[in-house]
Scaffold this motif. Structure first.
Motif, mmCIF file in Angstrom:
data_model
loop_
_atom_site.group_PDB
_atom_site.id
_atom_site.type_symbol
_atom_site.label_atom_id
_atom_site.label_comp_id
_atom_site.label_asym_id
_atom_site.label_seq_id
_atom_site.Cartn_x
_atom_site.Cartn_y
_atom_site.Cartn_z
ATOM 1 N N SER A 26 34.976 -59.035 10.854
ATOM 2 C CA SER A 26 33.929 -59.897 10.149
ATOM 3 C C SER A 26 34.333 -61.554 10.102
ATOM 4 N N PHE A 27 35.476 -61.696 10.169
ATOM 5 C CA PHE A 27 35.776 -63.070 10.267
ATOM 6 C C PHE A 27 36.453 -63.620 11.586
ATOM 7 N N LEU A 28 36.957 -62.596 12.474
ATOM 8 C CA LEU A 28 37.535 -63.203 13.767
ATOM 9 C C LEU A 28 36.393 -62.855 14.930
ATOM 10 N N SER A 29 35.395 -62.129 14.634
ATOM 11 C CA SER A 29 34.467 -61.745 15.702
ATOM 12 C C SER A 29 34.908 -61.057 16.872
ATOM 13 N N GLU B 60 45.186 -75.345 17.399
ATOM 14 C CA GLU B 60 44.917 -76.707 16.808
ATOM 15 C C GLU B 60 44.665 -76.459 15.405
ATOM 16 N N SER B 61 44.520 -77.522 14.817
ATOM 17 C CA SER B 61 43.925 -77.645 13.458
ATOM 18 C C SER B 61 42.606 -76.993 13.239
ATOM 19 N N GLY B 62 42.289 -76.178 12.358
ATOM 20 C CA GLY B 62 41.054 -75.592 11.945
ATOM 21 C C GLY B 62 40.901 -74.471 12.764
ATOM 22 N N THR B 63 41.685 -73.662 13.497
ATOM 23 C CA THR B 63 41.585 -72.534 14.485
ATOM 24 C C THR B 63 41.304 -71.250 13.786
ATOM 25 N N GLY B 64 41.935 -71.282 12.516
ATOM 26 C CA GLY B 64 41.840 -69.929 11.762
ATOM 27 C C GLY B 64 43.524 -69.547 11.587
ATOM 28 N N LYS B 65 44.349 -70.453 11.764
ATOM 29 C CA LYS B 65 45.762 -69.886 11.904
ATOM 30 C C LYS B 65 45.985 -69.142 10.405
ATOM 31 N N GLU B 66 45.646 -69.807 9.574
ATOM 32 C CA GLU B 66 46.102 -69.292 8.071
ATOM 33 C C GLU B 66 45.204 -67.864 7.871
ATOM 34 N N LEU B 67 43.983 -67.767 8.233
ATOM 35 C CA LEU B 67 43.408 -66.682 7.942
ATOM 36 C C LEU B 67 43.925 -65.543 9.148
ATOM 37 N N ALA B 68 44.525 -66.022 10.012
ATOM 38 C CA ALA B 68 45.173 -64.841 10.983
ATOM 39 C C ALA B 68 46.530 -64.336 10.134
ATOM 40 N N ASP C 71 53.335 -72.513 6.150
ATOM 41 C CA ASP C 71 52.159 -73.194 7.068
ATOM 42 C C ASP C 71 52.668 -74.689 7.650
ATOM 43 N N GLU C 72 52.585 -74.872 8.619
ATOM 44 C CA GLU C 72 52.828 -76.133 9.403
ATOM 45 C C GLU C 72 54.483 -76.342 9.291
ATOM 46 N N ILE C 73 55.137 -75.231 9.775
ATOM 47 C CA ILE C 73 56.542 -75.433 9.867
ATOM 48 C C ILE C 73 57.047 -76.593 10.808
ATOM 49 N N ILE D 219 27.952 -67.035 17.322
ATOM 50 C CA ILE D 219 28.154 -65.929 16.622
ATOM 51 C C ILE D 219 28.818 -66.877 14.986
ATOM 52 N N LEU D 220 29.653 -67.608 15.263
ATOM 53 C CA LEU D 220 30.314 -68.103 14.136
ATOM 54 C C LEU D 220 29.071 -68.997 13.378
ATOM 55 N N ALA D 221 28.413 -69.862 14.078
ATOM 56 C CA ALA D 221 27.313 -70.570 13.221
ATOM 57 C C ALA D 221 26.433 -69.765 12.631
ATOM 58 N N GLN D 222 26.003 -68.548 13.131
ATOM 59 C CA GLN D 222 25.060 -67.625 12.370
ATOM 60 C C GLN D 222 25.684 -66.847 11.038
ATOM 61 N N ARG D 223 27.013 -66.765 11.102
ATOM 62 C CA ARG D 223 27.814 -66.274 10.266
ATOM 63 C C ARG D 223 27.893 -67.385 9.051
ATOM 64 N N PHE D 224 28.233 -68.664 9.241
ATOM 65 C CA PHE D 224 28.274 -69.713 8.433
ATOM 66 C C PHE D 224 26.875 -70.062 7.634
ATOM 67 N N VAL D 225 25.889 -69.811 8.420
ATOM 68 C CA VAL D 225 24.565 -69.860 7.814
ATOM 69 C C VAL D 225 24.487 -68.669 6.665
ATOM 70 N N ASN E 165 37.788 -77.861 15.156
ATOM 71 C CA ASN E 165 37.324 -76.631 15.498
ATOM 72 C C ASN E 165 36.641 -75.856 14.475
ATOM 73 N N ILE E 166 37.074 -74.428 13.966
ATOM 74 C CA ILE E 166 36.085 -73.969 13.285
ATOM 75 C C ILE E 166 35.836 -74.543 11.824
ATOM 76 N N ARG E 167 36.907 -75.044 11.267
ATOM 77 C CA ARG E 167 36.621 -75.688 9.964
ATOM 78 C C ARG E 167 35.474 -76.621 10.036
ATOM 79 N N GLN E 168 35.487 -77.671 11.148
ATOM 80 C CA GLN E 168 34.540 -78.434 11.451
ATOM 81 C C GLN E 168 33.119 -77.865 11.619
ATOM 82 N N LEU E 169 33.169 -76.980 12.431
ATOM 83 C CA LEU E 169 31.798 -76.168 12.517
ATOM 84 C C LEU E 169 31.422 -75.505 11.196
ATOM 85 N N ARG E 170 32.220 -75.093 10.610
ATOM 86 C CA ARG E 170 31.762 -74.501 9.192
ATOM 87 C C ARG E 170 31.303 -75.731 8.188
ATOM 88 N N ASN E 171 32.014 -76.990 8.245
ATOM 89 C CA ASN E 171 31.648 -77.781 7.465
ATOM 90 C C ASN E 171 30.062 -78.375 8.015
#
Ligand SMILES: Nc1ncnc2c1ncn2[C@@H]1O[C@H](COP(=O)(O)OP(=O)(O)OP(=O)(O)O)[C@@H](O)[C@H]1O
Length: 489
Positions: A151-154, A181-189, A251-253, A332-338, A368-374
């Motif tokens: 549901s979140f990684l598709s 890269e930043s915003g790709t979902g590393k913390e989520l993973a 995070d960010e070692i 897929i992500l865009a629809q999910r953020f909607v 990345n995904i963070r920017q798309l979500r915003n």
């Protein structure tokens, strides 16, 4: 690449050998009682791409192959999914190679020529081992409450490898380095790995390394004893103590100082902490997950990141792809953020116009995904109608956002920046041409004045797949005419 037998819910065996007759014969000789689906590949590269789209449990591979030998293939498979069972076929007398393969993680080996009984016995044993491992992982996940990873990684094919690695490493207590890269979902993973692991019942302890002042990081992590420094009026346990029995996410070692790197190396090696000013050390049981968006290889080369720490962290690495690499992931992500924004702000969900979706798919998305979500959230808030239009994604000046053409904040070396810009341009160009031509590669190539093969080569380079641009009417047309719909590359 062939799919020889298929039995529902059966494990999949992939046989890799560059000898077509031998390969065919061997695949056909697998008896029914070893109930498995058999796939075959004549090259290591084909085997790896089959594994991207098929859940393969067992690989039986020859050693000598033209593109990549069996040991290299074994290495690659293990780095992608350590739980895949690999059996090596060696030529008679090459026992040294077989031993090397076992050392590198192969389950067993068999010397050619072999009798059917011999190979069947090995395959049976290997499949039994595999089903035990999978059962173990499944039970553990059930006990800890499996979050809905998809549901979140598709479940987009491009992400199946990431998902599979996350699921696999969750079950074993290894240190994991998540890169991207930043915003790709590393913390989520990292959260997903923790939640799926046997430690997932307790919360994960997260330390965002760059946000803790350097002078405080050591005492925050390791704790301190009363009197260790002015103001230390009582003993204080650190975050590593808090993470005893659960997971510590660093995070960010890539941003920590060499002095802290040395201390963390000791923690990873010895699982021991010594609070500041305390004469006593104590053992801790923490699982470490670290993430970084830094180029650690470059940092090691310039001497600002310890190699030994890198290798300790890098037991398993998960690479989170950027949105540039997977523009097909964007719809897929865009629809999910909607949907998410609709729930969060209590507004009705909206659809996305074709023009707006095309715009979203052709942006470089450096955040990345963070920017798309915003961007999706902002559009949802300000859009007046039921459909998100292109204008909902334009900046204040009414212009399409083209951050890559703005070089003011670019800190990369010239060549890197130029290549990225060129690739970005090429990808947008391909996406435009394919959109206009509804995913018809020949038509898009013709319109672009390029040979079809050249166009396909560029598509492969920029990871652009034609399927997503095919309209329903185009798909129907191709299916009705009896043509094979999938693009064979
Ligand atoms: N696959 C995904 N599906 C839905 N949301 C996602 C996905 N990946 C990331 N996000 C969302 O994007 C945002 C950024 O994700 P996250 O913080 O995990 O990225 P990161 O790589 O750790 O970023 P940074 O390096 O900047 O810390 C979060 O809000 C997260 O929920």
């Amino acid at each position: 690449m062939t799919d020889v037998t298929f039995m529902n819910d059966s494990p999949t065996l992939l046989i890799v050998d560059d000898e077509p007759d031998f390969l065919r014969g061997l695949a056909r000789s697998i008896p029914k009682e070893i109930s498995c689906r058999v796939l075959t590949a004549r090259r290591a590269a084909d085997a790896l791409s089959l594994m991207e789209t098929n859940p393969v449990e067992l690989v039986l591979t020859d050693i000598r192959m033209p593109d990549m030998n069996g040991i290299e293939l074994l290495d690659e498979i293990k780095s992608r999914d350590p739980w895949v069972t690999v059996v090596i076929m060696t030529a008679y007398g090459s026992i040294d190679i077989a031993v090397d393969a076992i050392r590198k993680g192969a389950y067993d080996f068999v010397q050619k020529p072999f009798k059917p009984d011999e190979i069947n016995r090995i395959l049976k044993k290997a499949l039994e081992r595999n089903s035990l491992i999978r059962e173990n992982i499944r039970l553990r996940s059930r006990l800890t409450g499996m979050p809905d990873l998809e549901s979140f990684l598709s479940d987009h094919p491009g992400m199946t490898h990431v998902l599979r690695t996350i699921r696999t490493v969750a079950a074993i207590d290894v240190t994991v380095l998540i890169r991207g890269e930043s915003g790709t979902g590393k913390e989520l993973a990292a959260r997903a790995i923790h939640m799926l692991s046997p430690r997932g019942e307790r919360p994960m302890v997260t330390v965002n390394c760059p946000t803790v002042p350097e002078s405080l990081l050591e005492s925050e992590l390791f704790g301190y004893a009363k009197g260790a420094f002015t103001g230390a009026s009582t003993n204080k346990e650190g975050l590593i103590h808090e993470a005893d029995g659960t997971t510590l996410f660093l995070d960010e070692i890539g941003d920590i100082t060499p002095a802290m790197q040395t201390k963390l190396l000791r923690l990873i090696q010895e699982r021991e902490i010594k609070p500041l000013g305390s004469p006593h050390s104590k053992l801790v049981d923490v699982r470490i997950i670290a993430s970084t968006n830094r180029d650690l290889e470059a940092k090691m080369a310039e001497g600002s990141f310890r190699e030994d720490l890198f290798y300790r962290l890098n037991v398993v690495t998960v690479f989170m792809p950027s949105l540039r690499e997977f523009p097909q992931h964007i719809p897929i992500l865009a629809q999910r953020f909607v949907q998410q924004a609709a729930l969060e702000y209590g507004i009705p969900p909206k659809s996305i116009s074709e023009e707006a979706m095309h715009h979203l798919m052709t942006q470089p998305w450096p955040g990345n995904i963070r920017q798309l979500r915003n961007a999706m959230q902002k559009a949802m808030i300000f859009c007046k109608g039921d459909v998100l239009q292109l204008s909902d994604f334009l900046d204040e000046q009414g212009k399409v956002n083209t951050p890559h053409l703005d070089t003011s904040g670019v800190r990369q070396p010239f060549r890197v920046a130029r290549d990225e810009l060129l690739e970005d341009f090429t990808r947008r160009y391909l996406v435009d041409a394919l959109t206009r031509n509804h995913g018809n590669v020949s038509a898009a190539a013709r319109e672009s004045g390029l040979e079809r093969q050249h166009f396909q080569k560029l598509m492969r380079k920029c990871n652009v797949k034609p399927d997503v641009f095919r309209t329903e009417c185009n798909q129907e047309l191709q299916c009705n005419s009896g043509l094979q719909f999938r693009e064979i590359e």
